[in-house]
Write a protein that holds these residues in place. Structure first.
Motif, PDB file in Angstrom:
ATOM      1  N   GLU A  40       0.883  -1.103  -0.066  1.00 60.53           N
ATOM      2  CA  GLU A  40       0.005  -0.104   0.179  1.00 60.53           C
ATOM      3  C   GLU A  40       0.797   1.172   0.024  1.00 60.53           C
ATOM      4  O   GLU A  40       0.457   2.206  -0.444  1.00 60.53           O
ATOM      5  N   GLU A  41       1.900   1.311   0.596  1.00 58.32           N
ATOM      6  CA  GLU A  41       2.834   2.405   0.602  1.00 58.32           C
ATOM      7  C   GLU A  41       3.301   2.502  -0.717  1.00 58.32           C
ATOM      8  O   GLU A  41       3.435   3.756  -1.241  1.00 58.32           O
ATOM      9  N   LEU A  42       3.693   1.332  -1.670  1.00 59.64           N
ATOM     10  CA  LEU A  42       3.976   1.755  -3.004  1.00 59.64           C
ATOM     11  C   LEU A  42       3.073   2.270  -3.865  1.00 59.64           C
ATOM     12  O   LEU A  42       3.404   3.199  -4.519  1.00 59.64           O
ATOM     13  N   ARG A  43       1.569   1.860  -3.474  1.00 61.86           N
ATOM     14  CA  ARG A  43       0.624   2.769  -4.237  1.00 61.86           C
ATOM     15  C   ARG A  43       0.398   4.143  -4.203  1.00 61.86           C
ATOM     16  O   ARG A  43       0.338   4.940  -4.902  1.00 61.86           O
ATOM     17  N   ILE A  44       0.701   4.513  -2.803  1.00 61.70           N
ATOM     18  CA  ILE A  44       0.794   6.134  -2.468  1.00 61.70           C
ATOM     19  C   ILE A  44       1.900   6.664  -3.091  1.00 61.70           C
ATOM     20  O   ILE A  44       1.752   7.653  -3.538  1.00 61.70           O
ATOM     21  N   ALA A  45       3.230   6.100  -2.962  1.00 63.75           N
ATOM     22  CA  ALA A  45       4.162   6.710  -3.790  1.00 63.75           C
ATOM     23  C   ALA A  45       4.122   6.768  -5.234  1.00 63.75           C
ATOM     24  O   ALA A  45       4.160   7.890  -5.589  1.00 63.75           O
ATOM     25  N   GLU A  46       3.448   5.988  -5.986  1.00 61.15           N
ATOM     26  CA  GLU A  46       3.337   5.908  -7.278  1.00 61.15           C
ATOM     27  C   GLU A  46       2.160   6.871  -7.785  1.00 61.15           C
ATOM     28  O   GLU A  46       2.388   7.629  -8.714  1.00 61.15           O
ATOM     29  N   GLN A  47       1.212   7.090  -6.652  1.00 64.02           N
ATOM     30  CA  GLN A  47       0.106   8.179  -7.092  1.00 64.02           C
ATOM     31  C   GLN A  47       0.971   9.456  -7.115  1.00 64.02           C
ATOM     32  O   GLN A  47       0.433  10.329  -8.067  1.00 64.02           O
ATOM     33  N   VAL A  48       1.748   9.647  -6.035  1.00 66.77           N
ATOM     34  CA  VAL A  48       2.184  10.860  -6.044  1.00 66.77           C
ATOM     35  C   VAL A  48       3.035  11.219  -6.900  1.00 66.77           C
ATOM     36  O   VAL A  48       3.281  12.312  -7.534  1.00 66.77           O
ATOM     37  N   ALA A  49       4.042  10.120  -7.240  1.00 65.43           N
ATOM     38  CA  ALA A  49       4.923  10.244  -8.265  1.00 65.43           C
ATOM     39  C   ALA A  49       4.130  10.718  -9.647  1.00 65.43           C
ATOM     40  O   ALA A  49       4.910  11.581 -10.579  1.00 65.43           O
ATOM     41  N   ALA A  50       2.968  10.261 -10.075  1.00 63.65           N
ATOM     42  CA  ALA A  50       2.594  10.348 -11.107  1.00 63.65           C
ATOM     43  C   ALA A  50       2.000  11.815 -11.195  1.00 63.65           C
ATOM     44  O   ALA A  50       2.111  12.527 -12.322  1.00 63.65           O
ATOM     45  N   TYR A  51       1.525  12.460 -10.316  1.00 62.69           N
ATOM     46  CA  TYR A  51       1.079  13.550 -10.373  1.00 62.69           C
ATOM     47  C   TYR A  51       2.294  14.589 -10.362  1.00 62.69           C
ATOM     48  O   TYR A  51       2.413  15.486 -11.094  1.00 62.69           O
ATOM     49  N   VAL A  52       3.429  14.349  -9.775  1.00 67.13           N
ATOM     50  CA  VAL A  52       4.728  15.143  -9.764  1.00 67.13           C
ATOM     51  C   VAL A  52       5.027  15.271 -11.134  1.00 67.13           C
ATOM     52  O   VAL A  52       5.348  16.331 -11.845  1.00 67.13           O
ATOM     53  N   ARG A  53       5.104  14.238 -11.902  1.00 66.59           N
ATOM     54  CA  ARG A  53       5.746  14.000 -13.218  1.00 66.59           C
ATOM     55  C   ARG A  53       4.955  14.773 -14.043  1.00 66.59           C
ATOM     56  O   ARG A  53       5.230  15.453 -15.083  1.00 66.59           O
ATOM     57  N   SER A  54       3.538  14.874 -13.939  1.00 64.19           N
ATOM     58  CA  SER A  54       2.527  15.283 -14.854  1.00 64.19           C
ATOM     59  C   SER A  54       2.767  16.964 -14.877  1.00 64.19           C
ATOM     60  O   SER A  54       2.394  17.817 -15.636  1.00 64.19           O
ATOM     61  N   GLN A  55       3.533  17.549 -13.824  1.00 63.20           N
ATOM     62  CA  GLN A  55       3.620  18.881 -13.548  1.00 63.20           C
ATOM     63  C   GLN A  55       4.990  19.072 -14.238  1.00 63.20           C
ATOM     64  O   GLN A  55       5.526  20.394 -14.102  1.00 63.20           O
ATOM     65  N   GLY A  56       5.697  18.251 -14.875  1.00 63.72           N
ATOM     66  CA  GLY A  56       7.297  18.483 -15.426  1.00 63.72           C
ATOM     67  C   GLY A  56       8.261  18.434 -14.402  1.00 63.72           C
ATOM     68  O   GLY A  56       9.473  18.883 -14.781  1.00 63.72           O
ATOM     69  N   THR A  57       8.208  17.643 -13.399  1.00 62.31           N
ATOM     70  CA  THR A  57       9.348  17.567 -12.321  1.00 62.31           C
ATOM     71  C   THR A  57       9.811  16.190 -12.214  1.00 62.31           C
ATOM     72  O   THR A  57       8.972  15.319 -12.144  1.00 62.31           O
ATOM     73  N   VAL A  58      11.026  16.001 -12.302  1.00 58.95           N
ATOM     74  CA  VAL A  58      11.824  14.695 -12.288  1.00 58.95           C
ATOM     75  C   VAL A  58      12.102  14.592 -10.740  1.00 58.95           C
ATOM     76  O   VAL A  58      12.455  15.320  -9.925  1.00 58.95           O
ATOM     77  N   ILE A  59      11.837  13.167 -10.106  1.00 60.32           N
ATOM     78  CA  ILE A  59      11.946  12.833  -8.822  1.00 60.32           C
ATOM     79  C   ILE A  59      13.346  12.183  -8.992  1.00 60.32           C
ATOM     80  O   ILE A  59      13.273  10.862  -9.150  1.00 60.32           O
ATOM     81  N   VAL A  60      14.231  12.365  -8.234  1.00 59.48           N
ATOM     82  CA  VAL A  60      15.501  11.846  -8.311  1.00 59.48           C
ATOM     83  C   VAL A  60      15.720  11.268  -6.782  1.00 59.48           C
ATOM     84  O   VAL A  60      15.577  11.919  -5.701  1.00 59.48           O
ATOM     85  N   ASN A  61      16.160  10.014  -6.644  1.00 56.73           N
ATOM     86  CA  ASN A  61      15.743   8.958  -5.240  1.00 56.73           C
ATOM     87  C   ASN A  61      17.178   8.231  -5.174  1.00 56.73           C
ATOM     88  O   ASN A  61      17.526   7.859  -6.046  1.00 56.73           O
ATOM     89  N   SER A  62      17.704   8.353  -3.884  1.00 58.25           N
ATOM     90  CA  SER A  62      18.803   7.510  -3.640  1.00 58.25           C
ATOM     91  C   SER A  62      18.478   6.042  -3.534  1.00 58.25           C
ATOM     92  O   SER A  62      17.568   5.790  -2.890  1.00 58.25           O
ATOM     93  N   ALA A  63      19.157   5.067  -3.878  1.00 55.09           N
ATOM     94  CA  ALA A  63      18.927   3.841  -4.131  1.00 55.09           C
ATOM     95  C   ALA A  63      18.865   3.071  -2.800  1.00 55.09           C
ATOM     96  O   ALA A  63      18.274   1.926  -2.640  1.00 55.09           O
ATOM     97  N   GLY A  64      19.586   3.487  -1.949  1.00 49.48           N
ATOM     98  CA  GLY A  64      19.813   2.879  -0.575  1.00 49.48           C
ATOM     99  C   GLY A  64      21.229   2.335  -0.329  1.00 49.48           C
ATOM    100  O   GLY A  64      21.900   1.872  -1.282  1.00 49.48           O
TER     101      GLY A  64
END
Length: 484
Positions: free
Chosen positions: A276-300
């Motif tokens: 369910e955390e994955l679903r939340i992250a993907e929904q927020v990411a999809a909106y952010v990308r639709s606004q033209g913003t790249v999400i860069v994340n550290s792999a761990g």
């Protein structure tokens, strides 16, 4: 040179290097003060009880961050998780303090104490600027084409200390915001200098006029927006996602999110909430990308094989998040016959491992889009030789005395340090081609990446290659009537 597993590494560095430790972040298994996510794709907004407090309304992404009795909400909810930066496991290595801004540092060779930029192997190997001291005037550099002017990068992190001379005038204090629930501003408040170090990797201006000079970021003319999600040592994932949405709506070209869930909170069979955390992250990411913003994340930083069948490393494995693994040298300016000559620190037979070698701690696998410089370490040497810290990434930090902060420099290593190399690269691309889509920016970075030891498993499409990236972006931009 010696390699050690994570347990032996912590035993070594826990007593040897005594500064704050921050890396890709660590999540506790506990819930966050009765805070939780409501997925509006499964819950009708009108049916949310009135006594459930909405902390962040992210309905653009069909997500609410709420507080109250989670059981009273009919439909899909998942607890908001705590991310703790006070845990010894939070970094790939313990931080190490460097010279103060007045240039006071130990002598390293015949020409006296080193300039701060001499420690920046990550920028030198990419030929970021001829301001660096290894080959002054030695041909065209990245900054001869672009310095990231006209762009904006969000740092969603522990806050950014803008009192550092190399970050003066860099942070947009009108857009920057504290997203935690304390009463302070967007500057650091108890979680250390991780966000300040990240900001320097992206946008430090080398403006320190002390005898040691300053450090230089990948895109020194980009604008930083600081979204602080940590209050004290703890941050909440929901505050981070709120930062994503605010950054997108503020017109940021990239979000640097050097935060994530490490092991053991990567195994969905053991922790079903991750799905369910994955679903939340993907929904927020999809909106952010639709606004033209790249999400860069550290792999761990757990040396983990990120394979969807057995692991779920968030948010790196979420669709729409650009995952970055870490590389670094072994032997930069120490242990070799040229260790007393900084002009040869990136040449000759001195490096035991080249700068694109996968770091011993980095996560790897299918979620990695590219690799970048995050620092490496010979753990035996690091426990006994102060100069072995040169293999880590050097950037802006601060020192704390009582309630007072003072600017300084220091070393850290982790995928947290690799991600901002890519965030800065996004700024360079967008400065040359402002109308480039998120997908085009990501494709350009991947298409121009170079091959590196370990291949696709550790580097995804390859290792970040700023020279090829900027050359290609500039050529294509001019072809469309753009460019500087």
């Amino acid at each position: 040179m010696a390699r050690h597993n994570r347990r032996s590494f912590l035993q070594l560095t826990g007593t040897v290097i005594g500064a704050a430790t921050l890396g890709a972040g660590t999540a506790t298994a506990t819930t966050s003060d009765s805070r939780f996510f409501i997925n509006l794709r499964d819950v009708d907004r009108s049916e949310v009880p009135d006594d459930v407090e909405i902390i962040h309304d992210l309905s653009q992404a069909d997500v609410l961050v709420a507080r109250g009795d989670q059981e009273r909400v009919n439909g899909t909810t998942v607890a908001d998780r705590v991310i703790n930066r006070g845990d010894d496991r939070t970094g790939a290595v313990k931080s190490r303090s460097g010279p103060t801004i007045d240039g006071k540092g130990s002598s390293h060779n015949h020409d006296g104490a080193p300039k701060n930029s001499e420690f920046q192997w990550d920028k030198r190997v990419q030929d970021v600027s001829n301001e660096l001291t290894d080959k002054p005037g030695g041909g065209k550099s990245i900054h001869d084409t672009t310095t990231g002017a006209g762009t904006r990068v969000a740092v969603v992190d522990s806050g950014v200390y803008d009192g550092h001379p190399d970050l003066a005038g860099v942070v947009n204090d009108e857009l920057s915001e504290n997203l935690s629930e304390d009463d302070y501003d967007w500057r650091p408040n108890g979680a250390g200098d991780h966000g300040t170090h990240v900001a320097g990797i992206i946008a430090a201006t080398n403006s320190n006029d002390g005898p040691g000079g300053g450090v230089l970021g990948t895109a020194p003319d980009t604008e930083i927006v600081s979204y602080r999600m940590f209050s004290g040592e703890e941050g909440k994932q929901g505050d981070g996602y709120a930062g994503w949405v605010k950054a997108a709506e503020a017109g940021c070209d990239a979000i640097n999110y050097s935060v994530g869930f490490p092991a053991p909170y990567v195994y969905p069979d053991d922790y079903p909430f991750l799905k369910e955390e994955l679903r939340i992250a993907e929904q927020v990411a999809a909106y952010v990308r639709s606004q033209g913003t790249v999400i860069v994340n550290s792999a761990g930083n757990d040396g983990l094989d990120m394979t969807p069948e057995s692991t779920l490393s968030l948010p790196t494995e979420a669709d729409g998040v650009f995952g970055v693994s870490s590389t670094g040298p072994i032997g930069y300016g120490w242990g070799g016959k040229h260790s007393d000559n900084e002009a040869k620190w990136l040449t000759g037979n001195r490096l035991e491992e080249p700068t694109a070698t996968p770091a011993f701690y980095t996560n790897y696998g299918s979620a990695v889009d590219v690799s970048a410089s995050g620092g490496n370490a010979d753990l035996e040497a690091l426990s006994s030789n102060p100069d072995a810290a040169n293999d880590l990434v050097y950037s802006t930090v601060y020192e704390t005395e009582g309630d007072e902060l003072s600017p300084a420099y220091g070393w850290k290593a982790g995928t947290s340090m690799a991600a901002p190399q890519v965030s800065g690269a996004v700024a360079l691309v967008r400065s040359l081609r402002p109308d480039t889509s998120v997908e085009e920016v990501e494709s350009l970075i991947q298409e121009t990446a170079s091959s590196a030891p370990g291949g696709e498993t550790y580097h995804g499409a390859g290792h970040l290659d700023l020279q090829q990236l900027v050359r290609t972006a500039d050529t294509r931009g001019r072809g469309r009537g753009g460019g500087n």
